[in-house]
Structures are given as C-alpha cells and as structure tokens.
Design a protein around this motif. Structure first.
Motif, PDB file in Angstrom:
ATOM      1  N   UNK A  44      45.915  42.016  51.526  1.00  0.00           N
ATOM      2  CA  UNK A  44      45.368  40.672  51.105  1.00  0.00           C
ATOM      3  C   UNK A  44      45.105  39.701  52.277  1.00  0.00           C
ATOM      4  N   UNK A  45      44.198  38.867  52.074  1.00  0.00           N
ATOM      5  CA  UNK A  45      44.259  37.707  53.238  1.00  0.00           C
ATOM      6  C   UNK A  45      42.633  37.844  53.858  1.00  0.00           C
ATOM      7  N   UNK A  46      41.843  38.095  53.343  1.00  0.00           N
ATOM      8  CA  UNK A  46      40.317  38.292  53.753  1.00  0.00           C
ATOM      9  C   UNK A  46      39.885  36.857  54.069  1.00  0.00           C
ATOM     10  N   UNK A  47      38.903  36.794  54.878  1.00  0.00           N
ATOM     11  CA  UNK A  47      38.297  35.314  55.117  1.00  0.00           C
ATOM     12  C   UNK A  47      38.049  34.439  53.808  1.00  0.00           C
ATOM     13  N   UNK A  48      37.361  35.287  52.838  1.00  0.00           N
ATOM     14  CA  UNK A  48      37.124  34.086  51.800  1.00  0.00           C
ATOM     15  C   UNK A  48      38.113  34.131  50.657  1.00  0.00           C
ATOM     16  N   UNK A  49      39.329  34.589  50.972  1.00  0.00           N
ATOM     17  CA  UNK A  49      40.430  34.427  49.816  1.00  0.00           C
ATOM     18  C   UNK A  49      40.994  32.820  50.213  1.00  0.00           C
ATOM     19  N   UNK A  50      40.113  31.842  49.584  1.00  0.00           N
ATOM     20  CA  UNK A  50      40.494  30.429  50.027  1.00  0.00           C
ATOM     21  C   UNK A  50      41.152  29.585  49.136  1.00  0.00           C
ATOM     22  N   UNK A  51      41.596  30.287  47.960  1.00  0.00           N
ATOM     23  CA  UNK A  51      41.921  29.673  46.717  1.00  0.00           C
ATOM     24  C   UNK A  51      41.162  29.866  45.614  1.00  0.00           C
ATOM     25  N   UNK A  52      41.476  29.282  44.410  1.00  0.00           N
ATOM     26  CA  UNK A  52      40.712  29.549  43.154  1.00  0.00           C
ATOM     27  C   UNK A  52      39.503  29.312  43.330  1.00  0.00           C
ATOM     28  N   UNK A  53      38.512  30.189  42.680  1.00  0.00           N
ATOM     29  CA  UNK A  53      37.181  30.080  42.829  1.00  0.00           C
ATOM     30  C   UNK A  53      36.620  28.972  41.940  1.00  0.00           C
ATOM     31  N   UNK A  54      37.337  28.722  40.790  1.00  0.00           N
ATOM     32  CA  UNK A  54      37.115  27.543  40.131  1.00  0.00           C
ATOM     33  C   UNK A  54      37.385  26.241  40.650  1.00  0.00           C
ATOM     34  N   UNK A  55      36.414  25.426  41.082  1.00  0.00           N
ATOM     35  CA  UNK A  55      36.227  24.284  41.849  1.00  0.00           C
ATOM     36  C   UNK A  55      37.141  22.990  41.168  1.00  0.00           C
ATOM     37  N   UNK A  56      37.376  23.194  39.656  1.00  0.00           N
ATOM     38  CA  UNK A  56      38.184  22.044  39.301  1.00  0.00           C
ATOM     39  C   UNK A  56      39.443  22.258  39.529  1.00  0.00           C
ATOM     40  N   UNK A  57      39.965  23.666  39.986  1.00  0.00           N
ATOM     41  CA  UNK A  57      41.503  23.922  40.341  1.00  0.00           C
ATOM     42  C   UNK A  57      41.535  23.259  41.658  1.00  0.00           C
TER      43      UNK A  57
END
Ligand code: TV7
Ligand code: CA
Ligand code: ZN
Length: 396
Positions: free
Chosen positions: A213-226
C-alpha cells in the motif's frame, strides 16, 4: 564523563526498557531486538545520558493497549505461547501470527509487546506534562500492527497509542514515517480524521514489496464529506534513492505539511531500514541524510511537541550508529567519529567491512555496494507536486 554539557533549549527524554531488548523472534528472523542494546551502549559510551533524562519504563497495561486494539486480540496475544501454537493454528489466520511467518509466537512475546508500547505511551505522556520537548523511544515505531491483528513484525501499534495520548491535549498531530516500508497501520487507524495527518516515505512496489500500500493517490477517503480526505499522504519511491534526492524531497514535502497542517505535536518514525546496506532495504541513504530528517523536523518543531521513535532496521551496527547520531542531534551535541574505546560489543563495529570502529565511516556508513538509483528528476518533482496538490485542501 565526556564533557558534554546540558544544552539549553531542548529538554530531551530517553525512554527504554532493558528487558525489551533481550527477546528473540527466532533464529533467522531479521528483527533483532538486541540492536536496541547496541544503540543504547553507543549512546552511553558517548556520554549522551548527561544531556537527557533517562527513563526505564513499565510495561503497558491491558487497558492502555485496549485504547486501540480489540480485547479479543489482546486476550489472544496475552495467552498464546510457542508450545500452544500448533493447537490454536487456526487462530493464526485470524490474528496474523504464525510459525515461520513475519509475526512468530516467541517466548516472552507478550512482555516484549507491553514493554515497547509502554515506552511510547510514557514518552507521549512526558511530552504532554511538559517534562520534555523531545521524547525518544527507539524500541517503538511498530507501524504495521492493526486493531485486530499482527502484521510485518508488529504486534501492538505503539505509534497509534502514543498519538491517541497526544490527541487528548492537542488538536492536531503530524505523523512522519521514514522507515522504508509504508506506515499502513498508522495511516489506517487515522484514515477518517483530520486531526492526524500521516506522511510516509517508502519503497512502493505492490507486486514485490511489503505491504504493497501507499501509492501516491492513497490520500484518504474518496468521499469528500469525510474529514479524513486529503489527510493521508504518501511518497512512493524506488530502489537506490541517494542522500541529495531524499533530503530535497523530505524538506519540500515535510516542510509543506508542517506549514499547512500546523500541528501542535509531531511524531517521527525513524525506521533505519531506509539506510544503505540494510538487510531488507535497497536505498542508498547514509546516516547523514537519515539524520538530516530528524534535524529538519527538530528545527521546525519550535513550540511543538516532538516524539522520536524507532522502527525497522536490519543491519544492527548501522541501526545503532544512526540512532546514536540521531539522539545526539536531538540533544544538540556533536560526536567525534572515532567510537569510544571501551564500548561493549566493540567487535561488531571493528572490521573494515563493519565500518572500522568509526561512527561515520568514510563520512558515510555504506561499506557495501550501492544499489542502482531508479529515480529521475521528473519523477521526484512529480512527487513534490502531488503533495502540494493535496495540501491545497488543507488549511489551519
Ligand atoms: C517495521 N520482509 C517491518 C517490516 C516488515 C516486513 C518481510 C521478511 C522476512 C521474514 C522472515 C524471515 C525475512 C529475509 C522480509 C510476504 C511475505 C514474505 C515470511 C517468511 N526473513 C518494518 C515484512 C515482509 C520471518 N513480509 O516496517 C522469519 O526476510 O514480505 C513479506 C511477506 C510472507 C511471509 N514471509 C515473508 O520495518 C518494524 N518479511 C526469516 C524468518
Ligand atoms: Ca515509511
Ligand atoms: Zn521497515
């Protein structure tokens, strides 16, 4: 003893437990707790104990560990012994432990877990009570452990427990991880909150390198309300990165995170498997660049609490060199290159290929062959740009 005066400015506390260092994961297992003894002996031989407060810690209690881990898992960890391991073989699959695996059941495993975790919790508490500006626990930093299972040599996630402590008194904590492996357990624990930002530098190759894991696009939940969206940051690297590239990348990305996120406390995991010559890692970093990261964070930590913890590191003599050097950076002392004459385990450092009795052999510690550098300028610039993009969503 070596004429080191207590420097003004930083109160440093050093947390350890001799008993934690005496455990064995098993014959061929790369994790060697005695590297902590080697580190401590170097620190003491240079006289650094006169520049800090030294604390021998008590083991963490079940209730302290349950602040993050599930009671089921803790019950299992506390009860399992090596001879029972056959009987409860099925549980290995549930809790991640097993013979010949990354997380074996060894004699004293539960004590070992409670000791390294106790030291991180103590270190965090010492920061909270303003007893220290910088607290160090080289026995901690076991960033892969999950709430309900062990992973990658890590049984209890002492980092999560320490951050939880810090969050009782400060609004925001920045976690920075320079171990060559991705800090997945810590990232996962704080995935959905904007009170902890995680930033891991690591080798990334999902096909061949743990944990994948730990790719550059792994930046948090994709649900922006989170609230956690954009608060998990990753800097995926390849083999062979050198000092200049790493320092430049680290200063840019870590500096930007500190500025934008503006944390009141910083936790720095200093896994030494990112050094050149490591048994598991294939970076080309010298102690100088690894230490630069500690020094950089320290210099940016004015009025912030700083917790410095260990992690991986599989060539013990170099782990000890790096962490002794980094202890000296924390207290603000400069160490001479020649190792003290009377250090225990002196032979571990003496032969030419072991570094010839020097702390910084040939101004570097790499006495083994270098690994091919797989980075170009364009790639490194794209990593910086990615962090800058993510931080546009962060304002404090
Ligand atoms: C924080 N790499 C931990 C890093 C954890 C890395 C792995 C080993 C390894 C385990 C051994 C062993 C080993 C020479 C190296 C896919 C597997 C392959 C188990 C044998 N020798 C930290 C975890 C990583 C165990 N795991 O970040 C006993 O290497 O790659 C894997 C997973 C499946 C399980 N097998 C390995 O630095 C502290 N393990 C020898 C004996
Ligand atoms: Ca890392
Ligand atoms: Zn590691």
């Amino acid at each position: 003893a070596n004429g080191i005066e207590r420097p003004k400015g930083y109160n440093v506390s050093f947390h350890f437990n001799s008993k934690a260092e005496q455990h064995h994961f098993g014959q061929s297992h790369p994790m060697k707790p005695w590297r902590l003894t080697l580190t401590k002996q170097l620190v003491l031989s240079y006289g650094l104990q006169f520049a800090m407060d030294i604390f021998e810690t008590l083991p963490a209690t079940m209730d302290q560990l349950a602040a993050f881990h599930s009671r089921d898992y803790l019950e299992y960890l506390s009860r399992i012994t090596p001879d029972q391991s056959e009987v409860i073989a099925n549980n290995f699959k549930i809790f991640g432990l097993g013979p010949e695996g990354d997380c074996p059941v060894f004699d004293g495993m539960w004590d070992y877990c409670r000791l390294y975790s106790g030291a991180s919790i103590d270190a965090a508490r010492n920061l909270i009570s303003n007893q220290a500006d910088i607290a160090i626990n080289w026995s901690g930093g076991l960033h892969h452990a999950m709430k309900k299972w062990a992973s990658g040599f890590c049984y209890i996630n002492d980092i999560v427990l320490a951050i939880q402590q810090l969050l009782t008194v400060v609004p925001r904590v920045l976690y920075v991880d320079i171990d060559i492996h991705h800090g997945d357990g810590v990232q996962h624990a704080f995935w959905s909150t904007d009170r902890v930002m995680t930033l891991s530098y690591h080798k990334f190759d999902p096909e061949t390198f743990f944990p994948g894991t730990g790719g550059k696009d792994e930046t948090g939940p994709k649900n922006l309300v989170n609230p956690g969206a954009h608060y998990s940051l990753n800097v995926p690297l390849h083999d062979g990165i050198d000092d200049a590239q790493y320092e430049d990348l680290f200063d840019h990305c870590t500096g930007a995170c500190i500025e934008k996120f503006n944390p009141q406390a910083i936790v720095l995991q200093c896994g030494a498997d990112s050094l050149g010559g490591d048994r598991l890692g294939k970076f080309n970093l010298n102690i100088k660049a690894h230490g630069h990261c500690v020094d950089f964070v320290k210099r940016r930590s004015h009025n912030r609490r700083l917790l410095v913890i260990g992690g991986g590191g599989y060539t013990p003599r170099n782990v000890a060199r790096a962490w002794c050097h980094e202890t000296s950076l924390c207290v603000g002392a400069t160490l001479r290159n020649q190792l003290p004459a009377h250090i225990p385990y002196r032979q571990a450092f003496m032969s030419a290929e072991n570094g010839g009795g020097e702390l910084y052999p040939n101004l570097s510690h790499i006495t083994t062959r270098r690994h091919e550098n797989k980075h170009d300028k364009g790639y490194l610039e794209s990593l910086k740009k990615n962090i800058d993009e993510q931080l546009k969503y962060v304002e404090n």
